[in-house]
Design a protein around this motif. Structure first.
Motif, PDB file in Angstrom:
ATOM      1  N   UNK A  75       0.843  -1.206   0.000  1.00 15.03           N
ATOM      2  CA  UNK A  75       0.000   0.000   0.000  1.00 15.03           C
ATOM      3  C   UNK A  75       0.875   1.251   0.000  1.00 15.03           C
ATOM      4  N   UNK A  76       1.937   1.229   0.785  1.00 17.13           N
ATOM      5  CA  UNK A  76       2.842   2.377   0.856  1.00 17.13           C
ATOM      6  C   UNK A  76       3.532   2.612  -0.487  1.00 17.13           C
ATOM      7  N   UNK A  77       4.019   1.535  -1.093  1.00 20.56           N
ATOM      8  CA  UNK A  77       4.744   1.636  -2.371  1.00 20.56           C
ATOM      9  C   UNK A  77       3.827   2.079  -3.503  1.00 20.56           C
ATOM     10  N   UNK A  78       2.635   1.466  -3.589  1.00 22.14           N
ATOM     11  CA  UNK A  78       1.763   1.698  -4.742  1.00 22.14           C
ATOM     12  C   UNK A  78       0.932   2.981  -4.641  1.00 22.14           C
ATOM     13  N   UNK A  79       0.444   3.295  -3.447  1.00 26.36           N
ATOM     14  CA  UNK A  79      -0.444   4.472  -3.351  1.00 26.36           C
ATOM     15  C   UNK A  79      -0.063   5.447  -2.235  1.00 26.36           C
ATOM     16  N   UNK A  80       1.125   5.254  -1.670  1.00 29.83           N
ATOM     17  CA  UNK A  80       1.651   6.203  -0.667  1.00 29.83           C
ATOM     18  C   UNK A  80       0.684   6.419   0.496  1.00 29.83           C
ATOM     19  N   UNK A  81       0.048   5.325   0.943  1.00 26.72           N
ATOM     20  CA  UNK A  81      -0.873   5.415   2.068  1.00 26.72           C
ATOM     21  C   UNK A  81      -0.345   4.523   3.181  1.00 26.72           C
ATOM     22  N   UNK A  82      -0.740   4.818   4.405  1.00 24.45           N
ATOM     23  CA  UNK A  82      -0.368   3.942   5.507  1.00 24.45           C
ATOM     24  C   UNK A  82      -1.548   3.831   6.456  1.00 24.45           C
ATOM     25  N   UNK A  83      -1.568   2.746   7.255  1.00 22.89           N
ATOM     26  CA  UNK A  83      -2.714   2.586   8.159  1.00 22.89           C
ATOM     27  C   UNK A  83      -2.738   3.688   9.206  1.00 22.89           C
ATOM     28  N   UNK A  84      -3.947   4.085   9.548  1.00 22.21           N
ATOM     29  CA  UNK A  84      -4.128   5.078  10.596  1.00 22.21           C
ATOM     30  C   UNK A  84      -3.743   4.459  11.941  1.00 22.21           C
ATOM     31  N   UNK A  85      -3.989   3.154  12.078  1.00 24.17           N
ATOM     32  CA  UNK A  85      -3.752   2.466  13.346  1.00 24.17           C
ATOM     33  C   UNK A  85      -3.528   0.976  13.074  1.00 24.17           C
ATOM     34  N   UNK A  86      -2.591   0.370  13.806  1.00 28.95           N
ATOM     35  CA  UNK A  86      -2.375  -1.079  13.739  1.00 28.95           C
ATOM     36  C   UNK A  86      -2.315  -1.584  15.165  1.00 28.95           C
ATOM     37  N   UNK A  87      -3.046  -2.666  15.452  1.00 30.86           N
ATOM     38  CA  UNK A  87      -2.929  -3.248  16.789  1.00 30.86           C
ATOM     39  C   UNK A  87      -2.926  -4.768  16.728  1.00 30.86           C
ATOM     40  N   UNK A  88      -2.253  -5.366  17.709  1.00 27.11           N
ATOM     41  CA  UNK A  88      -2.209  -6.816  17.803  1.00 27.11           C
ATOM     42  C   UNK A  88      -0.897  -7.439  17.362  1.00 27.11           C
ATOM     43  N   UNK A  89       0.092  -6.624  16.997  1.00 28.65           N
ATOM     44  CA  UNK A  89       1.361  -7.172  16.490  1.00 28.65           C
ATOM     45  C   UNK A  89       2.169  -7.890  17.586  1.00 28.65           C
ATOM     46  N   UNK A  90       1.882  -7.579  18.854  1.00 30.45           N
ATOM     47  CA  UNK A  90       2.666  -8.167  19.947  1.00 30.45           C
ATOM     48  C   UNK A  90       2.644  -9.694  19.900  1.00 30.45           C
ATOM     49  N   UNK A  91       1.437 -10.278  19.786  1.00 28.03           N
ATOM     50  CA  UNK A  91       1.363 -11.745  19.735  1.00 28.03           C
ATOM     51  C   UNK A  91       0.965 -12.261  18.360  1.00 28.03           C
ATOM     52  N   UNK A  92       0.562 -11.368  17.457  1.00 30.48           N
ATOM     53  CA  UNK A  92       0.248 -11.701  16.060  1.00 30.48           C
ATOM     54  C   UNK A  92      -0.724 -12.875  15.930  1.00 30.48           C
ATOM     55  N   UNK A  93      -1.746 -12.884  16.789  1.00 30.30           N
ATOM     56  CA  UNK A  93      -2.834 -13.864  16.652  1.00 30.30           C
ATOM     57  C   UNK A  93      -3.988 -13.240  15.872  1.00 30.30           C
ATOM     58  N   UNK A  94      -4.226 -11.948  16.131  1.00 33.54           N
ATOM     59  CA  UNK A  94      -5.243 -11.177  15.420  1.00 33.54           C
ATOM     60  C   UNK A  94      -4.707  -9.762  15.299  1.00 33.54           C
ATOM     61  N   UNK A  95      -4.342  -9.372  14.100  1.00 38.23           N
ATOM     62  CA  UNK A  95      -3.827  -8.027  13.880  1.00 38.23           C
ATOM     63  C   UNK A  95      -4.870  -7.245  13.095  1.00 38.23           C
TER      64      UNK A  95
END
Length: 123
Positions: free
Chosen positions: A65-85
């Motif tokens: 998304x960043x490469x193709x349309x120069x956008x990024x997520x407003x918010x990301x959560x759940x990366x700590x255990x990566x069961x549900x991100x």
């Protein structure tokens, strides 16, 4: 502020490409536009086989998304255990699960009124 449908379509296409790039499984797009009080226009739901693959899917989506349309997520959560991100792109929210966690929460049934499009894996 709602983006126009074309920018949603381009964002959706790049999210799907990012998921497919690292072999994310069981991709569903839930169209929530006709549902009253939904927080966004679309949910994209997929799963990986391990926390490593879930992390790889999230990173791949962000890169694509960043490469193709120069956008990024407003918010990301759940990366700590990566069961549900959860990746929040405002109009599109991406849920990347480990398979057993996805089955447990079964978001598709919670949003039963949504029009669901399933992307058939190419691999």
């Amino acid at each position: 502020m709602t983006k126009n449908n074309n920018s949603n379509d381009v964002l959706l296409a790049n999210i799907i490409k990012g998921i497919e790039e690292v072999k994310g499984n069981d991709i569903d797009i839930l169209d929530l536009r006709e549902i009253d009080n939904s927080a966004c226009d679309y949910f994209v739901i997929c799963n990986g086989n391990s926390n490593t693959q879930v992390s790889a899917i999230v990173n791949s989506v962000q890169k694509m998304v960043s490469k193709e349309i120069k956008d990024k997520p407003w918010h990301v959560e759940g990366m700590e255990n990566a069961e549900w991100v959860l990746m929040d792109y405002v109009n599109i929210v991406v849920h990347v699960f480990q398979k057993n966690i996805r089955e447990y929460y079964n978001l598709e049934s919670l949003w039963g009124d949504a029009k669901i499009t399933t992307i058939i894996n190419k691999y």
